[in-house]
Design a protein around this motif. Structure first.
Motif: not given
Ligand SMILES: Cc1cc2nc3c(=O)[nH]c(=O)nc-3n(C[C@H](O)[C@H](O)[C@H](O)COP(=O)(O)OP(=O)(O)OC[C@H]3O[C@@H](n4cnc5c(N)ncnc54)[C@H](O)[C@@H]3O)c2cc1C
Length: 514
Positions: A189-191, A353-357
């Protein structure tokens, strides 16, 4: 020689808006567009016979005040869909759907927190909304109207009440990751909730500065920034803008690239006198308004010879590298996404979110992400006219794809990356590969070439804190006027930045008329 008041360079939506506002006030305006189609990055393109799309597809940033001022509904604009939900696709199939005020989520705490989060964003977006629709004061300005703008901003924030004002000041420059960690637990969800703060920028969830401001800007469009697709797709908006321009008396010339802005200099300084077209024709006018990006305008069309060295250097140093690639698929039928009744929303593929980062980390160093993150849309579900009956268009905005790939873009690299993206789609929509009739991947370099935008940047130049507000694109040109007398900017490279909002175009026109 035709007597005209203004030439507009570029028939993207901002060029059209600026031209129409000026013409409605009585000016004689000629608009010249390099491409055959109007619309710029919102123009319709046919990527396979019978399958059409545009880069910009969802309308969220345009304020209702502009739609009304140009009477766009009377000119044929119809928003055919309800707001599109944001869908956080989960690798486990437990997807979550985010609507304007509610969340169909996996965790009770998140479902409870979402309305508070949405209300907080709406409140702050509402306080800032008027400032996207007006010229930012010059740094150090002491004029009455500049002081009033500062005063109104202060008052708007003060009217939030002390507690909310302090909270706004705290939240405005937070990294999205910190903000979302405060409210929510679920990683998927956060991502997904990060997406609208980051899309089109060079930022990732841990980046501080302007991501929250971008999100607030996007939420100040019509209906609180909810995404919708116009009837027939974004071309529905562009056609309405074209009709409004023609009715106001604007002369429109397409397939008509401008080679240079004509500048004459004397003891009173440099002033523009018109434009030279690629075919050698000269169009005369003492006012030229460019919706091309700032580097194109100053470095290619005006030329450094007419500009001060320091100004030229600031324009040259603008951060302009696009980070978004685009995938188009022509599909023989509607794909089935496991766990979804219908793939009718904006589907975010980014498990954490780490995947995005990590994707951003790779792009920073000119590499392609191992695990691409993307926003997937099937616009033909909402605008059936863009695909043959029963068939569909799927688009994906794939973030963190470097314009300058370290090893260079080759057809093989492009094919290999498209195959990775297809693997990702196949994981969520098994069998989608068998439906593909045609596909294309447009890298930021392709976008730059097709749409005449330096480095293919979504916002023409990065909406970073040093290139925003009264410093966008740089402080000598942030009030739409430029160091060349009679030359103005009106595109996404101006305040308040990109997206299909029309704000830069309208603000520039109002500044010219003031
Ligand atoms: C992949 C992608 C997806 C996007 N999706 C969305 C979305 O869904 N919703 C949204 O709101 N925004 C979206 N955007 C952003 C949005 O498309 C842009 O910010 C917006 O279109 C900018 O509008 P503009 O009129 O300022 O500039 P542009 O659309 O870039 O128009 C500028 C025009 O100037 C013309 N021009 C340039 N040089 C010359 C010249 N020398 N002579 C004549 N003409 C010239 C160009 O051909 C172009 O038509 C997306 C962007 C990208 C890259």
């Amino acid at each position: 020689m035709t007597a005209r008041d203004t030439i507009i360079i570029g028939g993207g939506h901002n060029g059209l808006v600026c031209a129409t506002v000026l013409a409605k006030s009585g000016q004689k305006v000629t608009l010249v567009e390099a491409n055959q189609a109007l619309g710029g990055m919102a123009a319709e393109c046919e990527f396979h016979p019978g399958f059409k799309t545009s880069l910009a597809q969802t309308l969220y940033a345009m304020p209702q005040s502009l739609i009304s001022e140009l009477d766009l509904c009377a000119h044929g604009l119809e928003i055919s869909t309800e707001s599109l939900p944001l869908v956080a696709l989960s690798p486990s199939g437990a997807h979550q759907t985010v609507a304007a005020r509610s969340l169909n989520g996996n965790k009770e705490s998140d479902i409870k927190a979402y309305p508070q989060y949405a209300a907080m964003l709406s409140k702050f977006a509402g306080a800032l909304a008027p400032f996207w629709e007006r010229t930012m004061p010059r740094v150090g300005a002491t004029g009455l109207s500049d002081l009033m703008t500062f005063g109104k901003l202060g008052l708007k924030l003060r009217m939030l009440g002390k507690q909310d004002m302090l909270e706004f000041l705290r939240v405005a420059t937070l990294p999205m990751r910190d903000l979302l960690d405060e409210y929510f637990e679920d990683d998927v969800l956060k991502a997904a909730l990060c997406w609208d703060a980051l899309a089109g920028s060079q930022l990732a969830p841990r980046s501080p500065n302007q991501a929250v401001l971008t999100l607030l800007n996007r939420r100040s469009g019509k209906d609180g920034g909810q995404h919708a697709i116009p009837k027939d797709g974004m071309v529905g908006l562009i056609r309405a803008l074209e009709r409004a321009a023609i009715q106001a008396g604007v002369t429109i010339r397409t397939d008509c690239p401008v080679r240079s802005v004509q500048v004459a200099g004397d003891e009173n300084g440099q002033r523009c006198t018109g434009v030279e077209l690629a075919n050698g024709e000269i169009l005369y006018s003492e006012r030229v308004v460019s919706s091309a990006d700032p580097q194109t305008t100053f470095l290619k069309l005006v030329g450094a010879a007419h500009l001060e060295v320091e100004f030229t250097n600031r324009i040259r140093r603008l951060r302009t590298k696009g980070y978004v690639a685009r995938v188009h698929l022509a599909l023989s039928a509607l794909p089935r996404f496991e766990g979804l009744d219908s793939p009718s929303g904006r589907l975010i593929i980014a498990p954490t979110m780490d995947t995005i980062e990590f994707a951003w980390d790779a792009a920073k160093y000119g590499e392609l992400p191992d695990e691409p993150v993307m926003e997937v849309l099937i616009p033909s579900l909402h605008a059936p006219s863009i695909a043959p009956q029963g068939q569909h268009v799927l688009t994906a905005n794939v973030m963190y794809v470097p314009h300058d790939l370290k090893s260079g873009w080759t057809p093989e690299k492009r094919d290999a990356f498209l195959a990775i993206i297809m693997d990702k789609l196949e994981a969520y929509a098994p069998g989608i590969r068998d439906l593909v009739l045609a596909s294309e991947l447009l890298t930021p370099a392709d976008l730059a070439a097709q749409y005449h935008v330096t480095d293919g940047h979504w916002h023409h130049c990065e909406p970073a804190i040093d290139q925003l507000l009264m410093m966008r694109p740089t402080y000598e040109a942030a009030q739409y006027a430029t160091p060349i007398t009679g030359l103005y900017l009106c595109g996404a490279g101006c305040h308040p930045a990109g997206d299909v909002s029309g704000n830069p175009g309208r603000n520039a026109a109002k500044e010219i008329l003031s």
